[in-house]
Write a protein that holds these residues in place. Structure first.
Motif, short mmCIF file in Angstrom:
data_model
loop_
_atom_site.label_atom_id
_atom_site.label_comp_id
_atom_site.label_asym_id
_atom_site.label_seq_id
_atom_site.Cartn_x
_atom_site.Cartn_y
_atom_site.Cartn_z
N TRP A 73 0.84 -1.21 0.00
CA TRP A 73 0.00 0.00 0.00
C TRP A 73 0.87 1.26 0.00
O TRP A 73 0.62 2.20 -0.75
CB TRP A 73 -0.93 -0.03 1.21
N MET A 74 1.92 1.25 0.83
CA MET A 74 2.81 2.42 0.91
C MET A 74 3.54 2.64 -0.42
O MET A 74 3.72 3.76 -0.85
CB MET A 74 3.81 2.26 2.04
N SER A 75 3.97 1.55 -1.06
CA SER A 75 4.72 1.70 -2.31
C SER A 75 3.84 2.26 -3.42
O SER A 75 4.34 2.92 -4.34
CB SER A 75 5.32 0.35 -2.75
N LYS A 76 2.55 2.04 -3.38
CA LYS A 76 1.65 2.57 -4.40
C LYS A 76 1.28 4.03 -4.15
O LYS A 76 0.78 4.70 -5.04
CB LYS A 76 0.38 1.72 -4.47
N ARG A 77 1.53 4.52 -2.95
CA ARG A 77 1.20 5.90 -2.61
C ARG A 77 2.27 6.87 -3.08
O ARG A 77 2.03 8.06 -3.17
CB ARG A 77 1.03 6.05 -1.10
N THR A 78 3.46 6.39 -3.32
CA THR A 78 4.56 7.31 -3.70
C THR A 78 4.79 7.32 -5.18
O THR A 78 4.38 6.55 -5.94
CB THR A 78 5.87 6.93 -3.00
#
Length: 58
Positions: A53-58
């Protein structure tokens, strides 16, 4: 072939168990004992989901 004809059998309303065909008592799991392996698997899965999820936010 997308669907194996031997595995895919359409169900008609006449084939569905309705009314008295359904048992009154259905067995269910009421309590699940915790284990270190289960807790570790759950924590690893949650960590992977969060990282994804975090990798898709950046």
């Amino acid at each position: 072939m997308d669907v194996d004809p031997e595995e895919y059998t359409p169900i008609t309303l006449d084939e569905l168990p309705i009314g008295e065909d359904i048992p009154n008592e259905i067995e269910s799991i009421d309590i699940v004992e915790a284990s270190d392996e289960w807790s570790q698997w759950r924590d690893d899965l949650a960590g992977e989901m969060f990282d994804n999820w975090m990798s898709k936010r950046t």
